[in-house]
Enzyme design. Structure first.
Site, PDB file in Angstrom:
ATOM      1  N   LYS A  43       0.887  -1.344  -0.086  1.00 51.05           N
ATOM      2  CA  LYS A  43       0.155  -0.123  -0.078  1.00 51.05           C
ATOM      3  C   LYS A  43       1.006   1.268   0.079  1.00 51.05           C
ATOM      4  O   LYS A  43       2.042   1.045   0.414  1.00 51.05           O
ATOM      5  CB  LYS A  43      -0.753  -0.209   1.172  1.00 51.05           C
ATOM      6  CG  LYS A  43      -0.135   0.119   2.748  1.00 51.05           C
ATOM      7  CD  LYS A  43      -1.275   0.217   3.644  1.00 51.05           C
ATOM      8  CE  LYS A  43      -0.448   0.220   5.131  1.00 51.05           C
ATOM      9  NZ  LYS A  43      -1.247   0.099   6.186  1.00 51.05           N
ATOM     10  N   ARG A 142     -10.599  -0.128  14.441  1.00 58.66           N
ATOM     11  CA  ARG A 142     -10.930   0.513  13.365  1.00 58.66           C
ATOM     12  C   ARG A 142     -11.882   0.035  12.470  1.00 58.66           C
ATOM     13  O   ARG A 142     -12.849   0.803  11.949  1.00 58.66           O
ATOM     14  CB  ARG A 142      -9.521   0.733  12.441  1.00 58.66           C
ATOM     15  CG  ARG A 142      -8.449   1.420  13.128  1.00 58.66           C
ATOM     16  CD  ARG A 142      -7.344   1.846  12.171  1.00 58.66           C
ATOM     17  NE  ARG A 142      -6.744   0.513  11.551  1.00 58.66           N
ATOM     18  CZ  ARG A 142      -5.601   0.536  10.911  1.00 58.66           C
ATOM     19  NH1 ARG A 142      -4.867   1.737  10.945  1.00 58.66           N
ATOM     20  NH2 ARG A 142      -4.954  -0.548  10.490  1.00 58.66           N
ATOM     21  N   TYR A 271      16.084  31.188   5.727  1.00 56.10           N
ATOM     22  CA  TYR A 271      14.866  31.952   6.192  1.00 56.10           C
ATOM     23  C   TYR A 271      15.306  32.027   7.591  1.00 56.10           C
ATOM     24  O   TYR A 271      15.433  31.135   8.442  1.00 56.10           O
ATOM     25  CB  TYR A 271      13.572  31.250   6.134  1.00 56.10           C
ATOM     26  CG  TYR A 271      13.022  31.319   4.735  1.00 56.10           C
ATOM     27  CD1 TYR A 271      12.882  32.654   3.802  1.00 56.10           C
ATOM     28  CD2 TYR A 271      12.927  30.105   3.867  1.00 56.10           C
ATOM     29  CE1 TYR A 271      12.442  32.747   2.657  1.00 56.10           C
ATOM     30  CE2 TYR A 271      12.497  30.162   2.677  1.00 56.10           C
ATOM     31  CZ  TYR A 271      12.241  31.650   1.999  1.00 56.10           C
ATOM     32  OH  TYR A 271      11.845  31.447   0.711  1.00 56.10           O
ATOM     33  N   MET A 318      11.450  24.952   0.983  1.00 60.47           N
ATOM     34  CA  MET A 318      10.600  23.976   0.193  1.00 60.47           C
ATOM     35  C   MET A 318      11.645  23.155  -1.027  1.00 60.47           C
ATOM     36  O   MET A 318      11.050  22.140  -1.082  1.00 60.47           O
ATOM     37  CB  MET A 318       9.628  24.926  -0.353  1.00 60.47           C
ATOM     38  CG  MET A 318       8.715  24.199  -1.474  1.00 60.47           C
ATOM     39  SD  MET A 318       7.517  25.097  -2.230  1.00 60.47           S
ATOM     40  CE  MET A 318       6.275  25.669  -0.854  1.00 60.47           C
TER      41      MET A 318
END
Length: 375
Positions: A43, A142, A271, A318
Site C-alpha cells: 500500500k 478501526r 529563512y 521548500m
C-alpha cells in the site's frame, strides 16, 4: 516540444531502491518465522518504494499475495503488471458500490460487517464470484467484526452464498511492535476464541504483521504472514525495540551540490537567519527540501560528504537545504542523506528518530518529485 526531460540532470536529487534487497528481506523473514505463505503489503506505493516494481520483484521469488489500501492502488498494479495469477487484498473499509471493479480486477476486500456482504451480493454480476477476507477487530478499533457472534454470522453468510468465496480471515495488532504485551495477548485471545467459536479453519488465518512476525512468532499461528515494513529493510519498532534479525537496506537518498560558497563571520543562511557563521566556513546548497519530503524539522541532521559527516544548517526550505563543509567541494559532488558512504551510514531509522517519527512516515512522505531509481 516533444523532447523528454532528464529529471536527474535538471534537479539531481533521487532515491535509489534495491529490488534484490526486498527479495532477500522476504526470504529472511520467511526463514525466520517458518511461514509457508507471505502477503506482501504494498500500500501507499509500497511505502514509497514503488508498488509495481516491488510486486514484480517479489513475484519473481514466488510471492503471489499482495495487500493495498484502496481500489485505485490495486487497479494500478493490475493495469501495469502483465501477469495476473496473484491475489490482491484490499485493507481497510471499501465502498460497496465498487464491487463491480473488485470483481473485474480480482480484488479481495476486507469485510467487517454483515450488511456490507448483504449489499454486495446484490451487486455482484450473475455468474461472478467476489473473494472476500473476513476482518476481525480484536482491539485495533478501526474496522471488523467485533464479537464471536458477528464473526460466526458473517462466516455462515459467506459460506451460504454462491457469489462469495472466503480467502482469508485476519486481525491487526495495535501493540505488536511496542512493549504492551498485555494488550497484544488480549487481542490474540479474542481472535482464537472467535474463530474457533465460528469453526473457521486455520488455513484462512493470517495474524502476523511485521511486529508479530519479528517479536511474537511463538505466540500465534505463523503459517501465513502479512508484512510490509520488514520487506523494505527497516525496524517497525524503532527506536523502542531491537531487531532480532538483520535485514538488507533497500533505500538510499542522495543529492548533489548545486552551489558552494564561503560564509564570513557574522553571515547567515536561509529563512529567519537562524544560523550565523562564527568563523569563515564553506557551505553548500543542495536541490532538495520539504516539498520533496526532506522535512522542515531536519535542521541539524547529519549528511555524508566524501565519507565524512556534515550537517544541515539553517532552515530547510521548500526546494533547498544548506549544509556545512570542511573544505571547498566541486559542484555536483554527491551527498548522502540516507544510506552508506565509506564507513559512515545514515539509516532510515536514524533519520526517523531525528524527525521524531517512524520510518513508515518518512518513506511515504518522500514525494514524486524525487525519482526512484531501481538498481
Amino acid at each position: 516540444m516533444n523532447k523528454k526531460v532528464d529529471i536527474l540532470r535538471t534537479r539531481p536529487s533521487w532515491i535509489t531502491v534495491d529490488p534484490e534487497a526486498i527479495q532477500e528481506n522476504a526470504r529472511i523473514i520467511m526463514q525466520y518465522t517458518g511461514a509457508k505463505r507471505l502477503i506482501a503489503v504494498v500500500k501507499a506505493n509500497a511505502y514509497g518504494f514503488g508498488a509495481v516494481a516491488t510486486v514484480k520483484a517479489l513475484y519473481e521469488i514466488g510471492v503471489r499475495d499482495f495487500a493495498v489500501a484502496t481500489v485505485a492502488e490495486a487497479a494500478i498494479i493490475r493495469q501495469e503488471v502483465t501477469f495476473d495469477d496473484f491475489q490482491i487484498l484490499l485493507l481497510g473499509v471499501q465502498d460497496v458500490s465498487f464491487v463491480d471493479i473488485m470483481v473485474a480486477y480480482h480484488l479481495s476486500p476486507a469485510v467487517g460487517d454483515l450488511s456490507w456482504l448483504q449489499q454486495a451480493v446484490q451487486l455482484i454480476p450473475d455468474g461472478k464470484v467476489l473473494e472476500v477476507q473476513l476482518a476481525i477487530d480484536t482491539g485495533m478499533g478501526r474496522m471488523g467484526a467485533h464479537s464471536q457472534s458477528q464473526v460466526k454470522e458473517m462466516y455462515e453468510f459467506i459460506q451460504s452464498s454462491d457469489k462469495l468465496k472466503l480467502v482469508g480471515v485476519f486481525t491487526h495488532f495495535a501493540t505488536a511492535d511496542d512493549n504492551n504485551q498485555n494488550y497484544y495477548d488480549h487481542q490474540v485471545e479474542n481472535f482464537y476464541e472467535w474463530v474457533h467459536g465460528a469453526n473457521i479453519p486455520d488455513k484462512y488465518w493470517h495474524l502476523a504483521n511485521s511486529g508479530s512476525a519479528l517479536w511474537h512468532k511463538k505466540e500465534i499461528n505463523i503459517h501465513m504472514i502479512r508484512v510490509g515494513s520488514v520487506l523494505y529493510g527497516f525496524n517497525p519498532g524503532a527506536p523502542e525495540r531491537d531487531m532480532p534479525i538483520k535485514l538488507k537496506s533497500v533505500l538510499s537518498l542522495r543529492s548533489r551540490i548545486g552551489f558552494v560558497h564561503e560564509l564570513q563571520v557574522g553571515e547567515s543562511v536561509s529563512y529567519g537567519a537562524t544560523y550565523t557563521a562564527q568563523k569563515p566556513q564553506w557551505v553548500a546548497t543542495l536541490p532538495i527540501g520539504y516539498a520533496d519530503g526532506y522535512l522542515r524539522r531536519m535542521t541539524g541532521m547529519r549528511v555524508l560528504v566524501a565519507g565524512h559527516v556534515e550537517h544541515v544548517i539553517g532552515r530547510v526550505t521548500m526546494d533547498q537545504i544548506v549544509i556545512s563543509l570542511d573544505k571547498k567541494y566541486p559542484v555536483n559532488t554527491e551527498v548522502t542523506l540516507i544510506g552508506q558512504d565509506g564507513d559512515e551510514e545514515i539509516t532510515i531509522e536514524e533519520f526517523a528518530e531525528y524527525a521524531k517519527t517512524i520510518p513508515h512516515e518518512i518513506s511515504t512522505t518522500f514525494s514524486s518529485r524525487l525519482p526512484r531509481i531501481y538498481n
